[in-house]
Design a protein around this motif. Structure first.
Motif, PDB file in Angstrom:
ATOM      1  N   MET A 207     -30.341   1.239 -37.069  1.00 59.06           N
ATOM      2  CA  MET A 207     -29.637   0.036 -37.502  1.00 59.06           C
ATOM      3  C   MET A 207     -28.360  -0.170 -36.682  1.00 59.06           C
ATOM      4  N   ASP A 208     -27.669   0.912 -36.411  1.00 59.53           N
ATOM      5  CA  ASP A 208     -26.448   0.831 -35.617  1.00 59.53           C
ATOM      6  C   ASP A 208     -26.751   0.253 -34.232  1.00 59.53           C
ATOM      7  N   ALA A 209     -27.819   0.742 -33.603  1.00 64.32           N
ATOM      8  CA  ALA A 209     -28.203   0.238 -32.283  1.00 64.32           C
ATOM      9  C   ALA A 209     -28.605  -1.230 -32.353  1.00 64.32           C
ATOM     10  N   PHE A 210     -29.317  -1.612 -33.403  1.00 63.84           N
ATOM     11  CA  PHE A 210     -29.741  -3.002 -33.537  1.00 63.84           C
ATOM     12  C   PHE A 210     -28.533  -3.932 -33.643  1.00 63.84           C
ATOM     13  N   VAL A 211     -27.547  -3.559 -34.431  1.00 64.49           N
ATOM     14  CA  VAL A 211     -26.359  -4.394 -34.589  1.00 64.49           C
ATOM     15  C   VAL A 211     -25.644  -4.571 -33.246  1.00 64.49           C
ATOM     16  N   LYS A 212     -25.555  -3.502 -32.469  1.00 62.83           N
ATOM     17  CA  LYS A 212     -24.913  -3.598 -31.158  1.00 62.83           C
ATOM     18  C   LYS A 212     -25.696  -4.528 -30.235  1.00 62.83           C
ATOM     19  N   CYS A 213     -27.015  -4.432 -30.274  1.00 62.11           N
ATOM     20  CA  CYS A 213     -27.845  -5.256 -29.396  1.00 62.11           C
ATOM     21  C   CYS A 213     -27.769  -6.733 -29.775  1.00 62.11           C
ATOM     22  N   ILE A 214     -27.857  -7.045 -31.048  1.00 63.22           N
ATOM     23  CA  ILE A 214     -27.859  -8.449 -31.449  1.00 63.22           C
ATOM     24  C   ILE A 214     -26.487  -9.079 -31.233  1.00 63.22           C
ATOM     25  N   ALA A 215     -25.417  -8.278 -31.363  1.00 62.75           N
ATOM     26  CA  ALA A 215     -24.087  -8.795 -31.074  1.00 62.75           C
ATOM     27  C   ALA A 215     -23.948  -9.117 -29.590  1.00 62.75           C
ATOM     28  N   GLU A 216     -24.518  -8.275 -28.730  1.00 63.28           N
ATOM     29  CA  GLU A 216     -24.477  -8.542 -27.293  1.00 63.28           C
ATOM     30  C   GLU A 216     -25.290  -9.790 -26.951  1.00 63.28           C
ATOM     31  N   ASP A 217     -26.443  -9.959 -27.598  1.00 63.77           N
ATOM     32  CA  ASP A 217     -27.254 -11.156 -27.358  1.00 63.77           C
ATOM     33  C   ASP A 217     -26.527 -12.414 -27.804  1.00 63.77           C
ATOM     34  N   ASP A 218     -25.802 -12.309 -28.906  1.00 68.60           N
ATOM     35  CA  ASP A 218     -25.053 -13.460 -29.401  1.00 68.60           C
ATOM     36  C   ASP A 218     -24.063 -13.947 -28.342  1.00 68.60           C
ATOM     37  N   PHE A 219     -23.517 -13.012 -27.579  1.00 71.46           N
ATOM     38  CA  PHE A 219     -22.545 -13.345 -26.537  1.00 71.46           C
ATOM     39  C   PHE A 219     -23.230 -13.815 -25.255  1.00 71.46           C
ATOM     40  N   ASN A 220     -24.299 -13.148 -24.849  1.00 70.68           N
ATOM     41  CA  ASN A 220     -24.923 -13.432 -23.558  1.00 70.68           C
ATOM     42  C   ASN A 220     -25.897 -14.594 -23.588  1.00 70.68           C
ATOM     43  N   VAL A 221     -26.670 -14.711 -24.677  1.00 72.98           N
ATOM     44  CA  VAL A 221     -27.712 -15.726 -24.742  1.00 72.98           C
ATOM     45  C   VAL A 221     -27.160 -17.075 -25.164  1.00 72.98           C
ATOM     46  N   CYS A 222     -26.189 -17.059 -26.067  1.00 68.60           N
ATOM     47  CA  CYS A 222     -25.657 -18.317 -26.596  1.00 68.60           C
ATOM     48  C   CYS A 222     -24.137 -18.222 -26.711  1.00 68.60           C
ATOM     49  N   PRO A 223     -23.442 -18.163 -25.561  1.00 66.79           N
ATOM     50  CA  PRO A 223     -21.987 -17.935 -25.600  1.00 66.79           C
ATOM     51  C   PRO A 223     -21.210 -19.020 -26.324  1.00 66.79           C
ATOM     52  N   GLU A 224     -21.735 -20.262 -26.330  1.00 68.40           N
ATOM     53  CA  GLU A 224     -21.026 -21.337 -27.016  1.00 68.40           C
ATOM     54  C   GLU A 224     -21.034 -21.163 -28.528  1.00 68.40           C
ATOM     55  N   CYS A 225     -21.929 -20.304 -29.016  1.00 67.54           N
ATOM     56  CA  CYS A 225     -22.017 -20.032 -30.450  1.00 67.54           C
ATOM     57  C   CYS A 225     -21.416 -18.680 -30.817  1.00 67.54           C
ATOM     58  N   HIS A 226     -20.993 -17.949 -29.816  1.00 65.92           N
ATOM     59  CA  HIS A 226     -20.464 -16.606 -30.060  1.00 65.92           C
ATOM     60  C   HIS A 226     -19.248 -16.668 -30.976  1.00 65.92           C
ATOM     61  N   GLY A 227     -19.255 -15.831 -31.989  1.00 67.77           N
ATOM     62  CA  GLY A 227     -18.158 -15.792 -32.952  1.00 67.77           C
ATOM     63  C   GLY A 227     -18.473 -16.480 -34.257  1.00 67.77           C
ATOM     64  N   PHE A 228     -19.539 -17.294 -34.290  1.00 68.83           N
ATOM     65  CA  PHE A 228     -19.937 -17.922 -35.551  1.00 68.83           C
ATOM     66  C   PHE A 228     -20.513 -16.877 -36.500  1.00 68.83           C
ATOM     67  N   ARG A 229     -21.183 -15.883 -35.920  1.00 67.99           N
ATOM     68  CA  ARG A 229     -21.707 -14.766 -36.702  1.00 67.99           C
ATOM     69  C   ARG A 229     -20.975 -13.495 -36.273  1.00 67.99           C
TER      70      ARG A 229
END
Length: 215
Positions: A1-23
């Motif tokens: 779970m710890d690894a998953f949270v790190k990965c999805i947070a990185e995707d939130d920044f890299n894949v959709c930077p304009e939405c980064h910080g909403f989650r």
């Protein structure tokens, strides 16, 4: 779970930077019985560098009595959404209230207080917000709460009464585990190089879905 949270947070920044910080995605350690200092430092590492006041949801995976669930501090709706894949109506010994009420109250009081230390005046006090059970698919197998919780974090939108932007088939738990293993094993956040014999299983890039809520 710890690894998953790190990965999805990185995707939130890299894949959709304009939405980064909403989650905002918090590490499971935040829900543990560690000292407040350790929890405080963990929260600080999880907070994005964007304007924190634009955040819509804060996700916290919670492991309690060997069972995973997700607490979503729904800032837009001023409530705490609880996503739990266990069907309590089929369990005569434990109800949703007996499982989540005492634990959830203590957890939210601690998280609200520590978050206010990590980011003063950036978030409302939510310790006494109502905790709402969100209707989600139920797991069939006793050991599936972790994979279901990952899917909840990935696809929950928090709008209105809350919904998942995907279909989760409880009978596909083995397939979901395989998909998640592929995601974690080959994600760029995973700094351990996969041995050559595993590369045949790399079926291409996979990123979580980003929903209209965040645009």
């Amino acid at each position: 779970m710890d690894a998953f949270v790190k990965c999805i947070a990185e995707d939130d920044f890299n894949v959709c930077p304009e939405c980064h910080g909403f989650r905002i995605f918090l590490q499971p350690l935040v829900s543990s019985q560690c000292s407040q200092d350790i929890v405080l430092e963990t929260i600080k590492r999880c907070l994005p560098t964007t304007d924190l006041q634009k955040a819509k949801m804060i996700f916290l995976p919670v492991l309690h009595l060997s069972h995973w669930s997700v607490y979503c501090i729904n800032l837009g709706q001023s409530r705490v959404d609880v996503l739990d894949s266990l069907n309590y109506t089929s369990n005569n010994e434990v109800t949703w209230d007996t499982y989540h009420s005492p634990m959830g109250q203590i957890l939210m009081e601690r998280l609200s207080a520590t978050l206010s230390l990590a980011a003063p005046c950036k978030f409302p006090q939510f310790a006494n917000w109502r905790r709402v059970p969100i209707r989600v698919p139920f797991q069939n197998n006793i050991c599936d709460s972790g994979i279901f919780s990952m899917k909840f974090i990935e696809f929950y939108d928090g709008e209105g009464h809350g919904s998942l932007h995907t279909t989760i088939d409880p009978d596909r738990s083995k397939e979901m585990r395989a998909e998640m293993l592929q995601y974690l094993a080959f994600h760029t956040a995973n700094k351990v190089h996969a041995p050559p014999e595993l590369l045949q299983f790399h079926i291409g890039e996979f990123h979580p879905s980003f929903h209209p809520l965040f645009y």
